[in-house]
Design an enzyme around this catalytic site. Sequence first.
Site, PDB file in Angstrom:
ATOM      1  N   CYS A 263      -5.458   1.538   6.857  1.00 18.81           N
ATOM      2  CA  CYS A 263      -4.960   0.297   6.243  1.00 18.81           C
ATOM      3  C   CYS A 263      -4.241  -0.549   7.287  1.00 18.81           C
ATOM      4  CB  CYS A 263      -4.027   0.605   5.095  1.00 18.81           C
ATOM      5  SG  CYS A 263      -2.510   1.358   5.655  1.00 18.81           S
TER       6      CYS A 263
ATOM      7  N   SER B 248      -6.929   1.172  -2.801  1.00 17.61           N
ATOM      8  CA  SER B 248      -7.647  -0.094  -2.652  1.00 17.61           C
ATOM      9  C   SER B 248      -7.044  -1.193  -3.540  1.00 17.61           C
ATOM     10  CB  SER B 248      -9.117   0.126  -2.992  1.00 17.61           C
ATOM     11  OG  SER B 248      -9.226   0.558  -4.323  1.00 17.61           O
TER      12      SER B 248
END
Length: 499
Positions: free
Chosen positions: A283, A228
């Site tokens: 992602c 992240s």
Amino acid sequence: MADTTITHWIDGKPHERAAERHGEVFNPATGEVQARVAFASPGVVDEAVEAAVRAAETWRSVSIARRTKILFAFRQLVDKHQHELARMLTLEHGKVTADALGEVNRGLEVIEFACGIADLAKGEYSENVSTEVDSYSIRQPLGVVAGITPFNFPAMVPMWMYPIALACGNTFILKPSERDPSAANFCARLLADAGLPPGVFNVVHGDKVCVDRLLEHPRVAAISFVGSPPIARYIYETGTRHGKRVQALGGAKNHMIVLPDADMELAADAAVSAGYGSAGERCMAISVVVAVGSAADKLVPLMKQRIAGLKIGDGLEPGSEMGPLINRAHRDKVAGYVDRGIAEGATLVADGRGLSVAGRPGGFFLGPCLFDHVQPSMSIYQDEIFGPVLSMTRAASYDEAIRLVNTNPYANGVALFTNDGGAARKFQHEVEVGMVGINVPIPVPMAYYSFGGWKASLFGDHHIYGRDGVHFYTRTKAITSRWPDPRHRGVDLGFPQNR
Ligand code: NAD
């Protein structure tokens, strides 16, 4: 709760000593805890580093031929056991079987690429740079390197790293996500079965305590991270402060621009597949569709129709197309974004919040959600939601759509749907994003190109795998060598000049 405890893999075997701290591993489809995972203390991380340091002394001198043979044997074993590995991914991550198999196969491609290390890690040679003097460069391993990986691709993302690191002669310590840790141990055993010597590949499980020790340890030369955005920044800053080479791949907010001339059926299929595949926990997932001009009014009904037909369920059930989210807290956070989107004034066209899956009342499910009329000022536009929530934003012109993409802080992936070659060429030239798809919604590069975003999606200057991977895991040594003929010229205190 099952009494299974997942432990570290250090020096070619499971780590036996009981851990002081553990994490819980859920089956996201049922909501039940199915195992616990040991959390490494700094002392356990030190044991892994010591094993990797010892192994590095010999592994760096093992011939390229031998390293390649081991990697090739590993490739065969992963291929043979892919269904077992995929089932493990579904049980801990929740993704459906076909998606899990896709993950394993994209990982296999990197192992196959690493089997070509003999050609990839070649140096250069220049004869007679000066009279009787030759210059050449060789690529050498860094030593002990570590990989810290996210929950969303527990097999593939580590495979972006360790096959290349090992092929280059490094030893490796993997710190996988504590939420789905089993794939790492499974692959460690396959590597051992393939003939990898003890200590060359190690796995430590855990949380920040374990990561921080890796970041500080003086014998860890490099860190590859995927995760992240705030943690990527932290890893980059902390790792480089401790003198390490770091590549830290962070978050994303991937746009898909649809021009009015595009094939709308194709664009709707692509947006729904790339938005809701793996429950949006990729992602490279599309999270914003930017419809230019009249495209939105055609696209929205086509997407709605496809969303209504999606089958959401336990990933192990045949026919399931989308599984649960990773845990309850994340599911609730994603559902909270849907509430915020409504409060901020976006139009909710498909609402997955009320979904219940028969026979799985405790599962972390959330159905697909689609918003229309999303404005760039809204949190659902700005934040990486990482769930099955897709936003449609309307742009008056193609230039406005490109401007939206280029002003976003993230720059991982982007796609354009059009039938106009000139528009496509303008896009690839002007768009400021690391991975670009033209009529391809998830443009994950092949193993022989490198994977990586720009701007806030990547901290560091190397993309992952491909040639960038080889460069990241090696350092070059330039050698200048003279083998003079016996007629040497005696002492000369002048600065050496090339003659
Ligand atoms: P995460 O950042 O929470 O965790 C990633 C790793 O960091 C895990 O191993 C975790 O244990 C560790 N970690 C977590 N908090 C930490 C802390 N405070 N200090 C030190 N280490 C810590 O990420 P996640 O939730 O597992 O994965 C999802 C995120 O990963 C998304 O943001 C997604 O975009 C990103 N991701 C990016 C890429 C890419 O290529 N850019 C690929 C996959 C996932």
